[in-house]
Design an enzyme around this catalytic site. Structure first.
Site, PDB file in Angstrom:
ATOM      1  N   SER A  37       0.803  -1.223   0.000  1.00 50.97           N
ATOM      2  CA  SER A  37       0.000   0.000   0.000  1.00 50.97           C
ATOM      3  C   SER A  37       0.836   1.273   0.000  1.00 50.97           C
ATOM      4  O   SER A  37       0.331   2.346  -0.337  1.00 50.97           O
ATOM      5  CB  SER A  37      -0.941   0.017   1.208  1.00 50.97           C
ATOM      6  OG  SER A  37      -0.215  -0.111   2.419  1.00 50.97           O
ATOM      7  N   ASP A 334      -2.225   8.776   7.542  1.00 48.42           N
ATOM      8  CA  ASP A 334      -3.219   7.958   8.237  1.00 48.42           C
ATOM      9  C   ASP A 334      -2.492   7.068   9.246  1.00 48.42           C
ATOM     10  O   ASP A 334      -1.297   7.253   9.483  1.00 48.42           O
ATOM     11  CB  ASP A 334      -4.061   7.162   7.224  1.00 48.42           C
ATOM     12  CG  ASP A 334      -3.265   6.106   6.460  1.00 48.42           C
ATOM     13  OD1 ASP A 334      -2.102   5.820   6.836  1.00 48.42           O
ATOM     14  OD2 ASP A 334      -3.787   5.551   5.479  1.00 48.42           O
ATOM     15  N   HIS A 337       0.392   5.111   6.846  1.00 46.44           N
ATOM     16  CA  HIS A 337       1.105   5.573   5.656  1.00 46.44           C
ATOM     17  C   HIS A 337       1.588   7.015   5.779  1.00 46.44           C
ATOM     18  O   HIS A 337       0.895   7.859   6.351  1.00 46.44           O
ATOM     19  CB  HIS A 337       0.191   5.458   4.432  1.00 46.44           C
ATOM     20  CG  HIS A 337      -0.390   4.099   4.248  1.00 46.44           C
ATOM     21  ND1 HIS A 337      -1.673   3.778   4.662  1.00 46.44           N
ATOM     22  CD2 HIS A 337       0.139   2.973   3.724  1.00 46.44           C
ATOM     23  CE1 HIS A 337      -1.909   2.501   4.381  1.00 46.44           C
ATOM     24  NE2 HIS A 337      -0.822   1.995   3.818  1.00 46.44           N
TER      25      HIS A 337
END
Length: 369
Positions: A37, A334, A337
């Site tokens: 991600s 977040d 990340h």
């Protein structure tokens, strides 16, 4: 006679487009991105998965989409996006699973990364669906065959060896969502010591990097695992103070990173014509977290977008999340990340930095080889 001249002209034009050593092909810069991600450009949008970033306010600062979410797990560009820009790539590498990632669109490179994906096939099973590294390399093999059709085999080989950089940002989920994950990892941790688990990661990674080499990849940058014990999620669930990190995840990351450095040295020695660069993300991100004020941030412990716990690190970013106003002042977007502001520092350092954080050469030097 007219037909013969037309055929001659067509062949000449094709040669100008893909001729080895010709201006056009030598000016192409392609980035083939593998990972999780941290660098996913939207592949998970096309999967039935619990790991998605296709909802607001993700992408709020992503200029190319007008602030709409694209599936990137940050407020703007990923590290891979920034590196590609800095190296002169025309446009971002599109996600492999997007229906329009075909034909000439793949000449800028392709992104195969997937939120929740890991080095091991079993990593991230909590998300139901994700693309592990083996599948990502399978998908590159499909791209490889398409390049042969577009360019011809010899020119496609030249293009991949000379004009393409292969980046790999993966491994964090193998710890956070596999070996360290509560309940799911109980059997793994009983049967495998940390050292044997890291052995499995390194052996699997070696096989996939070697496989990419067999498909004509030659210029590689492989990121080590960052200080995963310092992300807002880990700080929140363990109720730490602002300056504390969880020790076990960081210890495992460091163990893996030592082995990764040895692996890349081994591959540099044993795979003729290849150059493997190590992106020392662990030390670079730890430096930014520790000395965040020096880099213009006001916090390196709290998430800009999230909810729950002292550091907004328990609930992922979504439409009901609280969100900071000064996004460029947060290291983390977040609970998991980095923000675009942090990605920008990391990406630019990898392109033009010294051997403290990117070795044996930086990415601008790698491109020039």
């Amino acid at each position: 006679m007219a037909m013969a001249l037309a055929i001659l002209l067509l062949c000449s034009l094709m040669g100008a487009f893909v001729g080895a050593g010709g201006d056009t092909i030598d000016n192409l810069t392609a980035s083939f991105v593998f990972g999780d991600s941290l660098v996913d450009a939207g592949n998970n949008n096309y999967l039935p998965t619990l790991s998605k970033a296709d909802i607001r306010p993700n992408g709020i600062d992503f200029t190319a989409s007008g602030g709409e979410p694209t599936g990137r797990y940050t407020n703007g560009r990923t590290i891979a996006d920034i590196v590609g820009e800095e190296l002169g790539q025309v446009g971002f590498s599109p996600p492999f699973l997007a229906p329009n990632t075909t034909g000439n669109a793949i000449l800028n490179g392709v992104n195969y990364a997937s939120g929740g994906g890991g080095i091991l096939n079993g990593t991230g099973q909590i998300f139901v669906n994700r693309l592990g590294l083996e599948i990502q390399v399978d998908y590159f093999n499909i791209t490889r065959q398409e390049l042969d059709k577009i360019m011809g085999k010899s020119q496609a080989k030249y293009f991949l060896m000379k004009n393409s950089i292969f980046s790999m940002t993966i491994g964090s989920n193998d710890f956070l969502n596999n070996y360290l994950f509560p309940f799911l990892s109980a059997g793994v941790r009983i049967n495998q010591t940390p050292d044997t688990f890291v052995d499995q990661l390194i052996n699997t990674l070696r096989a996939q990097l070697t496989r990419l080499y067999s498909l004509d990849a030659r210029k590689f940058v492989v990121a080590n695992v960052g200080p995963i014990g310092c992300i807002p999620y880990q700080r929140s669930i363990n109720r730490l103070t602002e300056t504390e990190c969880v020790s076990l995840p960081n210890e495992l990351a460091r163990t893996y990173n030592v082995r990764l450095r040895d692996l890349l040295s081994e591959l540099n020695d044993n795979l003729p014509g290849a150059k493997f660069c190590l992106a020392n993300v662990y030390d670079l991100v730890f430096e930014i977290i520790t000395n965040y004020k020096r880099y213009g941030f006001t916090t390196s412990s709290s998430a800009c977008c999230g909810n729950g716990g002292r550091f907004a690190g328990l609930i992922p970013c979504g439409p009901t999340s609280s969100m900071c106003d000064n996004r460029s002042e947060y290291v983390f977007w977040d609970p998991y990340h980095p923000s675009e502001a942090a990605n920008l520092i990391i990406g630019k350092y990898l392109v033009d930095g010294d051997t403290k954080y990117i070795s044996p050469i930086n990415l601008r030097q790698l491109k020039a080889l």
